[in-house]
Motif scaffolding. Structure first.
Motif, short mmCIF file in Angstrom:
data_model
loop_
_atom_site.label_atom_id
_atom_site.label_comp_id
_atom_site.label_asym_id
_atom_site.label_seq_id
_atom_site.Cartn_x
_atom_site.Cartn_y
_atom_site.Cartn_z
N ASP A 1 1.51 11.61 -10.17
CA ASP A 1 0.73 12.86 -10.17
C ASP A 1 1.62 14.08 -10.38
O ASP A 1 1.18 15.10 -10.89
N ALA B 1 0.83 -1.20 0.00
CA ALA B 1 0.00 0.00 0.00
C ALA B 1 0.87 1.25 0.00
O ALA B 1 0.56 2.23 -0.71
N ARG B 2 1.95 1.23 0.77
CA ARG B 2 2.85 2.38 0.80
C ARG B 2 3.49 2.60 -0.57
O ARG B 2 3.60 3.74 -1.03
N ASP B 3 3.90 1.50 -1.22
CA ASP B 3 4.48 1.62 -2.56
C ASP B 3 3.48 2.21 -3.54
O ASP B 3 3.83 3.08 -4.34
N ALA B 4 2.24 1.75 -3.48
CA ALA B 4 1.21 2.25 -4.39
C ALA B 4 0.95 3.73 -4.15
O ALA B 4 0.79 4.50 -5.11
N GLU B 5 0.93 4.12 -2.89
CA GLU B 5 0.72 5.54 -2.57
C GLU B 5 1.87 6.39 -3.09
O GLU B 5 1.66 7.45 -3.68
N THR B 6 3.09 5.92 -2.89
CA THR B 6 4.27 6.64 -3.37
C THR B 6 4.26 6.73 -4.89
O THR B 6 4.53 7.80 -5.46
N ASP B 7 3.92 5.63 -5.55
CA ASP B 7 3.83 5.63 -7.02
C ASP B 7 2.82 6.66 -7.51
O ASP B 7 3.07 7.39 -8.47
N LYS B 8 1.68 6.74 -6.86
CA LYS B 8 0.64 7.68 -7.26
C LYS B 8 1.10 9.12 -7.07
O LYS B 8 0.90 9.96 -7.95
N ILE B 9 1.72 9.40 -5.95
CA ILE B 9 2.21 10.76 -5.70
C ILE B 9 3.22 11.17 -6.77
O ILE B 9 3.14 12.27 -7.33
#
Length: 42
Positions: free
Chosen positions: A13, A2-10
Motif C-alpha cells: 500500500d 497472517a502477520r506476514d500477509a498484513e505486513t505485505d499489504k501495508i
C-alpha cells in the motif's frame, strides 16, 4: 502467516514491492525473482 500477509499489504500500500524468501530456498532462484521484480518496476 497472517502477520506476514498484513505486513505485505501495508508495504504494498505504501508502494513497496514485497518479496518474501525463506532460508531453505535456493538463493539463485531468489536472486532471479529479485531481478525480475526490479525489471518490472523500473
Amino acid at each position: 502467516m497472517a502477520r506476514d500477509a498484513e505486513t505485505d499489504k501495508i508495504l504494498a500500500d505504501r508502494g513497496w514491492i514485497v518479496l518474501r524468501f525463506w532460508e531453505h530456498e535456493d538463493s539463485s532462484v531468489a536472486a532471479d525473482k529479485v531481478r525480475a521484480a526490479v525489471g518490472r518496476a523500473g
